[in-house]
Design a protein around this motif. Structure first.
Motif, PDB file in Angstrom:
ATOM      1  N   LEU A   1       0.823  -1.201   0.000  1.00  0.00           N
ATOM      2  CA  LEU A   1       0.000   0.000   0.000  1.00  0.00           C
ATOM      3  C   LEU A   1       0.861   1.256   0.000  1.00  0.00           C
ATOM      4  N   GLN A   2       1.976   1.212   0.738  1.00  0.00           N
ATOM      5  CA  GLN A   2       2.877   2.357   0.759  1.00  0.00           C
ATOM      6  C   GLN A   2       3.514   2.577  -0.613  1.00  0.00           C
ATOM      7  N   VAL A   3       3.894   1.497  -1.274  1.00  0.00           N
ATOM      8  CA  VAL A   3       4.463   1.596  -2.615  1.00  0.00           C
ATOM      9  C   VAL A   3       3.431   2.188  -3.580  1.00  0.00           C
ATOM     10  N   ALA A   4       2.172   1.752  -3.456  1.00  0.00           N
ATOM     11  CA  ALA A   4       1.113   2.277  -4.318  1.00  0.00           C
ATOM     12  C   ALA A   4       0.921   3.777  -4.106  1.00  0.00           C
ATOM     13  N   LEU A   5       0.985   4.215  -2.844  1.00  0.00           N
ATOM     14  CA  LEU A   5       0.845   5.643  -2.556  1.00  0.00           C
ATOM     15  C   LEU A   5       1.997   6.439  -3.159  1.00  0.00           C
ATOM     16  N   GLU A   6       3.204   5.908  -3.065  1.00  0.00           N
ATOM     17  CA  GLU A   6       4.351   6.618  -3.614  1.00  0.00           C
ATOM     18  C   GLU A   6       4.279   6.692  -5.143  1.00  0.00           C
ATOM     19  N   ARG A   7       3.844   5.617  -5.788  1.00  0.00           N
ATOM     20  CA  ARG A   7       3.698   5.648  -7.250  1.00  0.00           C
ATOM     21  C   ARG A   7       2.597   6.608  -7.664  1.00  0.00           C
ATOM     22  N   LEU A   8       1.538   6.660  -6.870  1.00  0.00           N
ATOM     23  CA  LEU A   8       0.460   7.597  -7.151  1.00  0.00           C
ATOM     24  C   LEU A   8       0.965   9.030  -7.044  1.00  0.00           C
ATOM     25  N   GLN A   9       1.794   9.280  -6.017  1.00  0.00           N
ATOM     26  CA  GLN A   9       2.365  10.610  -5.846  1.00  0.00           C
ATOM     27  C   GLN A   9       3.232  10.992  -7.048  1.00  0.00           C
ATOM     28  N   THR A  10       4.013  10.042  -7.558  1.00  0.00           N
ATOM     29  CA  THR A  10       4.869  10.295  -8.714  1.00  0.00           C
ATOM     30  C   THR A  10       4.041  10.606  -9.951  1.00  0.00           C
ATOM     31  N   LEU A  11       2.971   9.835 -10.151  1.00  0.00           N
ATOM     32  CA  LEU A  11       2.103  10.074 -11.309  1.00  0.00           C
ATOM     33  C   LEU A  11       1.434  11.439 -11.222  1.00  0.00           C
ATOM     34  N   GLN A  12       1.025  11.821 -10.006  1.00  0.00           N
ATOM     35  CA  GLN A  12       0.410  13.138  -9.838  1.00  0.00           C
ATOM     36  C   GLN A  12       1.397  14.253 -10.164  1.00  0.00           C
ATOM     37  N   ALA A  13       2.655  14.069  -9.741  1.00  0.00           N
ATOM     38  CA  ALA A  13       3.652  15.115  -9.956  1.00  0.00           C
ATOM     39  C   ALA A  13       4.049  15.242 -11.425  1.00  0.00           C
ATOM     40  N   ASN A  14       4.032  14.126 -12.147  1.00  0.00           N
ATOM     41  CA  ASN A  14       4.516  14.122 -13.534  1.00  0.00           C
ATOM     42  C   ASN A  14       3.408  14.231 -14.580  1.00  0.00           C
ATOM     43  N   GLY A  15       2.161  14.075 -14.169  1.00  0.00           N
ATOM     44  CA  GLY A  15       1.068  14.097 -15.122  1.00  0.00           C
ATOM     45  C   GLY A  15       0.499  15.499 -15.319  1.00  0.00           C
ATOM     46  N   ASN A  16      -0.455  15.605 -16.237  1.00  0.00           N
ATOM     47  CA  ASN A  16      -1.109  16.895 -16.450  1.00  0.00           C
ATOM     48  C   ASN A  16      -2.132  17.152 -15.347  1.00  0.00           C
ATOM     49  N   SER A  17      -2.723  18.331 -15.360  1.00  0.00           N
ATOM     50  CA  SER A  17      -3.620  18.729 -14.272  1.00  0.00           C
ATOM     51  C   SER A  17      -4.861  17.839 -14.188  1.00  0.00           C
ATOM     52  N   GLU A  18      -5.395  17.416 -15.351  1.00  0.00           N
ATOM     53  CA  GLU A  18      -6.587  16.566 -15.336  1.00  0.00           C
ATOM     54  C   GLU A  18      -6.271  15.203 -14.739  1.00  0.00           C
ATOM     55  N   LEU A  19      -5.120  14.623 -15.113  1.00  0.00           N
ATOM     56  CA  LEU A  19      -4.720  13.339 -14.549  1.00  0.00           C
ATOM     57  C   LEU A  19      -4.456  13.471 -13.056  1.00  0.00           C
ATOM     58  N   ALA A  20      -3.804  14.548 -12.648  1.00  0.00           N
ATOM     59  CA  ALA A  20      -3.510  14.755 -11.229  1.00  0.00           C
ATOM     60  C   ALA A  20      -4.792  14.845 -10.416  1.00  0.00           C
ATOM     61  N   ALA A  21      -5.803  15.541 -10.960  1.00  0.00           N
ATOM     62  CA  ALA A  21      -7.079  15.662 -10.247  1.00  0.00           C
ATOM     63  C   ALA A  21      -7.772  14.310 -10.123  1.00  0.00           C
ATOM     64  N   ALA A  22      -7.701  13.498 -11.178  1.00  0.00           N
ATOM     65  CA  ALA A  22      -8.327  12.172 -11.133  1.00  0.00           C
ATOM     66  C   ALA A  22      -7.616  11.266 -10.131  1.00  0.00           C
TER      67      ALA A  22
ATOM     68  N   ALA B   1      -5.939  12.228  -7.515  1.00  0.00           N
ATOM     69  CA  ALA B   1      -6.091  12.733  -6.149  1.00  0.00           C
ATOM     70  C   ALA B   1      -7.241  12.046  -5.417  1.00  0.00           C
ATOM     71  N   SER B   2      -8.287  11.662  -6.170  1.00  0.00           N
ATOM     72  CA  SER B   2      -9.435  11.005  -5.532  1.00  0.00           C
ATOM     73  C   SER B   2      -9.093   9.610  -5.032  1.00  0.00           C
ATOM     74  N   LEU B   3      -7.998   9.028  -5.565  1.00  0.00           N
ATOM     75  CA  LEU B   3      -7.589   7.688  -5.125  1.00  0.00           C
ATOM     76  C   LEU B   3      -6.693   7.727  -3.899  1.00  0.00           C
ATOM     77  N   ARG B   4      -6.083   8.873  -3.650  1.00  0.00           N
ATOM     78  CA  ARG B   4      -5.066   8.951  -2.603  1.00  0.00           C
ATOM     79  C   ARG B   4      -5.648   8.703  -1.205  1.00  0.00           C
ATOM     80  N   GLU B   5      -6.772   9.338  -0.890  1.00  0.00           N
ATOM     81  CA  GLU B   5      -7.326   9.218   0.466  1.00  0.00           C
ATOM     82  C   GLU B   5      -7.809   7.800   0.785  1.00  0.00           C
ATOM     83  N   PRO B   6      -8.542   7.111  -0.132  1.00  0.00           N
ATOM     84  CA  PRO B   6      -8.891   5.717   0.175  1.00  0.00           C
ATOM     85  C   PRO B   6      -7.673   4.830   0.376  1.00  0.00           C
TER      86      PRO B   6
END
Length: 376
Positions: A37-58, A60-65
């Motif tokens: 789960l920690q690895v998944a959160l870190e990969r999600l963080q990387t995708l948010q940082a490197n993706g466009n604003s629309e991808l980052a917003a999408a 972001a909804s996965l991060r809290e669950p």
């Protein structure tokens, strides 16, 4: 050739082994559930940082669950660790009021984001116990209260007259204040957070009581004070006093935020901290860490010295404005020249990371005062 049937264990034997077996199963959640789960959160963080604003917003909804799932697995792992019987708490004297003040300083930002207050009323009170377990207990109590409160949280610490105890009361409403007189009130859920409070308190010798009435929940923790504890021990000639303890993975469930984009530094920090129980969250820049810490502070922050500069100084000042004794450590490059010191940040050379980083974190997280605050 048939074998005679094996005798079935008695109910007493089954009850005696069940906690140990359950503890072993829960303890396995660490490497098998928490880490993925920690690895998944870190990969999600990387995708948010490197993706466009629309991808980052999408994303972001996965991060809290994902974060809630990780935190639940961490709590289950902690329960298994406590039930294993391998944790032997140290018996150090510490000022409970200092511990509580330090924990609340770190958690106030999290409450403020939700429009809540932590109202703290403290009297000097010394207890005897394991400092890291006491801090874990106080954090678990606030985790539970923050997850159920519909009001601000009142924390009151005082000494009872007789029997002498350091009594901590945590009070909050479980329904909106304008609804307190309407219909039956719900109880604060007795989930993993509350189980962790009960198990940690039991290991520390603290009594736990709880009252749910008219939409208001009050949790009460009674800690024996050292002088009374010593008097009672002298009456039991067969008792052996434990001067110190061996707390396996003492920082289990605690979170350290590592700010670095270098994989080799992340790997070295993991090797030093994860055996102690630390949950490591990695962010690549000071700016991203600054934004995340607006909502909630971890127990400690470790920063790559190659990010040294005005942004790091501003980040430290911002955090320490809420928590003046917050654990902030900078990993300085090996063989490099001295960098200008930043007030509030403790330096640590990278080539000494394995040995010095755990020591510096323990020192920074120690209660502010070890002086005697109460005598019987």
């Amino acid at each position: 050739m048939s074998h005679p049937p094996q005798p079935r264990p008695s109910a007493a034997e089954a009850a005696a082994t069940a906690p140990t077996e359950l503890g072993a199963v829960l303890a396995q959640l660490g490497p098998e559930v928490v880490q993925p789960l920690q690895v998944a959160l870190e990969r999600l963080q990387t995708l948010q940082a490197n993706g466009n604003s629309e991808l980052a917003a999408a994303l972001a909804s996965l991060r809290e669950p994902l974060r809630r799932a990780r935190d639940g697995a961490v709590m289950a792992h902690q329960l298994g660790r406590l039930a294993s019987g391998r944790v032997r708490p140290a018996q150090d004297r510490l000022a409970l009021n200092e511990c509580l003040e330090q924990v609340c300083a770190t958690r106030r930002r999290e409450a403020a984001v939700r429009g809540l207050q932590l109202r703290v009323h403290l009297h000097l009170a010394e207890i005897q116990g394991d400092p890291t377990l006491v801090t874990s207990l106080l954090n678990s109590l606030l985790d539970w209260a923050l997850s159920h409160t519909r009001s601000s949280i009142d924390l009151d610490l005082q000494l009872t007259p007789w029997p002498v105890r350091a009594r901590l009361r945590c009070r909050f409403a479980v329904r909106d204040l304008d609804q307190l007189s309407r219909g039956p009130a719900p109880e604060a859920h007795r989930g993993l957070n509350w189980l962790l409070v009960e198990h940690t308190a039991a290991l520390l010798g603290a009594e736990v009581k709880r009252e749910d009435e008219a939409g208001v929940c009050v949790a009460q923790l009674d800690f024996p004070v050292p002088r009374l504890h010593e008097v009672l021990e002298t009456l039991d000639l067969g008792a052996a006093h434990t001067e110190s303890g061996h707390n396996t993975r003492p920082f289990a469930g605690w979170q350290v935020l590592l700010v670095s984009a270098r994989p080799e530094l992340v790997q070295a920090a993991r090797a030093a901290l994860e055996p102690l129980g630390w949950s490591l969250e990695v962010l690549s820049s000071v700016d991203v860490a600054f934004q995340q810490c607006l909502e909630r502070l971890p127990q400690a922050i470790v920063v790559d010295g190659r990010l040294h500069g005005p942004d790091l100084e501003q980040f430290c000042c911002h955090v320490r404005a809420d928590a003046p004794r917050f654990a902030f450590i900078e990993l300085l490059p090996t063989g490099g020249g001295p960098l200008p010191a930043i007030a509030g940040i403790t330096p640590c050379r990278e080539d000494q990371l394995a040995n010095q980083l755990p020591i510096l974190l323990r020192r920074a997280l120690a209660p502010a005062s070890q002086e005697l605050t109460f005598r019987l």
